[in-house]
Design a protein around this motif. Structure first.
Motif, PDB file in Angstrom:
ATOM      1  N   TRP B  13     -14.084  14.697   7.180  1.00 22.07           N
ATOM      2  CA  TRP B  13     -15.427  15.147   6.800  1.00 22.07           C
ATOM      3  C   TRP B  13     -16.045  14.201   5.770  1.00 22.07           C
ATOM      4  O   TRP B  13     -17.235  13.889   5.831  1.00 22.07           O
ATOM      5  CB  TRP B  13     -15.366  16.572   6.213  1.00 22.07           C
ATOM      6  N   LEU B  14     -15.217  13.731   4.814  1.00 26.25           N
ATOM      7  CA  LEU B  14     -15.732  12.846   3.777  1.00 26.25           C
ATOM      8  C   LEU B  14     -16.203  11.534   4.389  1.00 26.25           C
ATOM      9  O   LEU B  14     -17.279  11.022   4.053  1.00 26.25           O
ATOM     10  CB  LEU B  14     -14.638  12.584   2.739  1.00 26.25           C
ATOM     11  N   ILE B  15     -15.408  11.002   5.314  1.00 22.32           N
ATOM     12  CA  ILE B  15     -15.804   9.743   5.970  1.00 22.32           C
ATOM     13  C   ILE B  15     -17.111   9.936   6.733  1.00 22.32           C
ATOM     14  O   ILE B  15     -18.013   9.093   6.696  1.00 22.32           O
ATOM     15  CB  ILE B  15     -14.683   9.251   6.914  1.00 22.32           C
ATOM     16  N   ILE B  16     -17.222  11.077   7.438  1.00 23.09           N
ATOM     17  CA  ILE B  16     -18.445  11.343   8.205  1.00 23.09           C
ATOM     18  C   ILE B  16     -19.644  11.456   7.273  1.00 23.09           C
ATOM     19  O   ILE B  16     -20.729  10.918   7.548  1.00 23.09           O
ATOM     20  CB  ILE B  16     -18.290  12.618   9.062  1.00 23.09           C
ATOM     21  N   LEU B  17     -19.473  12.142   6.148  1.00 24.62           N
ATOM     22  CA  LEU B  17     -20.589  12.276   5.199  1.00 24.62           C
ATOM     23  C   LEU B  17     -21.022  10.914   4.673  1.00 24.62           C
ATOM     24  O   LEU B  17     -22.217  10.636   4.537  1.00 24.62           O
ATOM     25  CB  LEU B  17     -20.194  13.200   4.045  1.00 24.62           C
ATOM     26  N   ILE B  18     -20.047  10.037   4.386  1.00 26.08           N
ATOM     27  CA  ILE B  18     -20.394   8.684   3.926  1.00 26.08           C
ATOM     28  C   ILE B  18     -21.148   7.927   5.018  1.00 26.08           C
ATOM     29  O   ILE B  18     -22.164   7.275   4.756  1.00 26.08           O
ATOM     30  CB  ILE B  18     -19.119   7.901   3.524  1.00 26.08           C
ATOM     31  N   LEU B  19     -20.659   8.048   6.265  1.00 29.90           N
ATOM     32  CA  LEU B  19     -21.315   7.343   7.376  1.00 29.90           C
ATOM     33  C   LEU B  19     -22.710   7.882   7.650  1.00 29.90           C
ATOM     34  O   LEU B  19     -23.560   7.178   8.196  1.00 29.90           O
ATOM     35  CB  LEU B  19     -20.460   7.462   8.647  1.00 29.90           C
ATOM     36  N   ILE B  20     -22.953   9.148   7.290  1.00 31.74           N
ATOM     37  CA  ILE B  20     -24.292   9.726   7.491  1.00 31.74           C
ATOM     38  C   ILE B  20     -25.224   9.244   6.387  1.00 31.74           C
ATOM     39  O   ILE B  20     -26.347   8.807   6.640  1.00 31.74           O
ATOM     40  CB  ILE B  20     -24.237  11.264   7.511  1.00 31.74           C
ATOM     41  N   PHE B  21     -24.773   9.301   5.150  1.00 30.12           N
ATOM     42  CA  PHE B  21     -25.681   9.043   4.028  1.00 30.12           C
ATOM     43  C   PHE B  21     -25.913   7.561   3.757  1.00 30.12           C
ATOM     44  O   PHE B  21     -26.995   7.167   3.333  1.00 30.12           O
ATOM     45  CB  PHE B  21     -25.182   9.743   2.757  1.00 30.12           C
ATOM     46  N   TYR B  22     -24.887   6.738   3.965  1.00 30.26           N
ATOM     47  CA  TYR B  22     -25.038   5.322   3.623  1.00 30.26           C
ATOM     48  C   TYR B  22     -26.204   4.666   4.367  1.00 30.26           C
ATOM     49  O   TYR B  22     -27.042   4.009   3.734  1.00 30.26           O
ATOM     50  CB  TYR B  22     -23.727   4.572   3.879  1.00 30.26           C
ATOM     51  N   PRO B  23     -26.291   4.803   5.720  1.00 25.04           N
ATOM     52  CA  PRO B  23     -27.419   4.156   6.415  1.00 25.04           C
ATOM     53  C   PRO B  23     -28.780   4.747   6.070  1.00 25.04           C
ATOM     54  O   PRO B  23     -29.798   4.077   6.243  1.00 25.04           O
ATOM     55  CB  PRO B  23     -27.109   4.384   7.900  1.00 25.04           C
TER      56      PRO B  23
END
Lengths: 211, 273
Positions: B13-23
């Motif tokens: 979930w943390l990786i997905i949240l980073i991948l969502i917010f970074y771009p």
């Protein structure tokens, strides 16, 4: 007489109304078109009244829970207060244009409702990588289809490797669409059958006749 | 490696949240591909001639705003840019759909481009679901007033648009649950060309109508909205979110492939799952 009021009259009315609407759909006669339009207008009134009854039901149930001090009874107070605020601000002036109403919809309702949908992400992602394991031949087929479908849905795939879109597109165009079409046909046939059964008085609970 | 099979879901979930917010904060500009059906959706609106009459149903509930909001905004920006094209907007699904249209869609378009009452009308939400759709399709005067309480007979556009028989194009932006109802009551009985926008998972539903020649173009989810924004030349929310969508998809595909490789090798070497 009470038996006739409870049973024959509602069923007879339903049969007549369905027959008029069906006839009007296939045959153009000004007289039946006028009656059909009136019936549809009244149907809209009945459905709208149902929405109002729903509000009354919620308030009465909430008041009952508050009086009995049921679990989380204080949230019922919050629900009723918010409902009143939104309803009052919605009715002030032209419907839905009051600044308070717009603020509530934009800054409370929209983010909260979106968040509830977004939380599904956590469940779906953890289920996804735990469910799609190649335990059997069927699971392997499902796994391969899932990968190609996800590749097709990933926007970047078309930009960097368009060839990878082909299996996913085939899956979407042929088996998935075929299944969706079959589902629609079955649903439509079910509706037709249900309507005929209602007209022939075989579906009584729908009309409110309980025997 | 077998520890990957028992990976803590919170790490995923943390990786997905980073991948969502970074771009969203630092756009990557990843390439996109324009699908045929999206191009047809765009072309159906682009080809409208001055004097064309359109009916739109923007029925997006708040929960679907993230995926379908950009579809509605991009569609309406396009319609408002089309000179001489006239349209009526109506919602049937829920009352909040009409409110969201008012507060979230109309606030993003330049309303000065069209005169209200002459070139466009907002009918608001009509209660009654399928019955209301049927009644409205047969007679546009049925609601008697528009969303703002103005009697319809006072609006000049209503002299030109009396029922679905007068319509040149039907546009619907809906979640997947209601699209069948909308199509069977509004455009199909009157043989009106239709384009539809729906969630990604609702695309198979609309594809059956494409195969039957009843729907000409589809926007599917956020990806479809982004492609449409690209075609109209008005980048918006969808194009911004596309990088996140791409990264999350690729991450999940890679994760499930790697986990299955580990699972198969663990099983074949006689290890525990």
């Amino acid at each position: 007489m009470s038996e006739m009021l409870r049973r024959e009259i509602p069923l007879g009315l339903a049969t007549i109304i369905i027959a008029i609407l069906l006839f009007d759909h296939y045959v153009f006669i000004e007289f039946t078109r006028g009656i059909s339009a009136i019936l549809q207008d009244w149907a809209v009134v009945v459905v709208a009244t149902g929405a109002g009854i729903g509000v009354i039901n919620i308030v009465m149930r909430g008041i009952g829970n508050i009086q009995k001090r049921e679990a989380y009874w204080y949230l019922e107070i919050w629900q009723i207060v918010i409902m009143i605020i939104v309803a009052v601000t919605g009715f002030i002036g032209v419907y839905g244009t009051h600044p308070t109403y717009e603020w509530i919809m934009k800054n409370m309702y929209l983010p909260i409702d979106s968040s509830i949908y977004a939380m599904v992400m956590f469940d779906i992602t953890s289920s996804f990588y735990r469910t799609f394991r190649v335990r059997s031949r069927d699971a392997a087929v499902l796994f391969v289809c899932a990968i190609f479908t996800m590749l097709y849905n990933a926007p970047i795939t078309g930009g960097i490797a368009p060839t990878l879109l082909i299996p996913g597109k085939w899956l979407l165009d042929i088996p998935i669409t075929a299944a969706a079409r079959g589902f629609k046909i079955v649903t439509a046939l079910g509706i037709v059958g249900f309507t005929i059964r209602t007209m022939l008085w075989h579906e009584k609970p729908t009309i409110g006749v309980v025997e | 490696m077998s520890a990957l099979l028992r990976i803590d879901r919170r790490i995923v979930w943390l990786i997905i949240l980073i991948l969502i917010f970074y771009p969203l904060i630092y756009p990557l500009g990843l390439p996109i591909h324009i699908e045929d059906l999206t191009r047809k959706y765009y072309q159906a609106i682009e080809d409208l001639q001055p004097g064309s009459l359109v009916v739109t149903t923007i029925d997006i509930e708040a929960g679907l705003w993230g995926e379908q909001g950009p579809q509605a905004i991009a569609t309406y920006k396009h319609l408002f840019d089309k000179e001489g094209v006239k349209f009526i907007q109506v919602s049937f699904y829920r009352a909040d759909c009409a409110v969201l249209f008012e507060t979230m869609v109309l606030s993003e378009v330049d309303r000065t481009k069209k005169e209200y009452g002459v070139e466009w009308i907002n009918m608001g939400y009509l209660e009654g679901k399928e019955t209301a759709m049927s009644a409205f399709a047969a007679n546009f005067m049925y609601p008697t007033k528009d969303a703002y309480g103005t009697p319809l007979e006072q609006l000049p556009l209503m002299k030109e648009m009396k029922s679905m028989e007068d319509v040149d194009l039907f546009i619907t932006v809906q979640g997947s649950g209601y699209i069948d109802t909308c199509l069977r009551q509004l455009p199909i009985p009157y043989d009106i060309p239709t384009v539809g926008a729906t969630m990604s998972m609702g695309v198979p539903d609309l594809l059956t109508y494409v195969e039957a020649g009843m729907v000409y173009g589809i926007l599917g989810g956020l990806s479809g909205a982004a492609q449409y924004e690209y075609l109209t030349g008005k980048p918006g929310l969808a194009l911004r979110g596309l990088d996140s969508l791409s990264l999350v998809h690729i991450f999940l595909i890679a994760l499930v492939i790697v986990i299955n490789i580990v699972y198969i090798s663990t099983r074949s070497s006689g290890g525990r799952e």
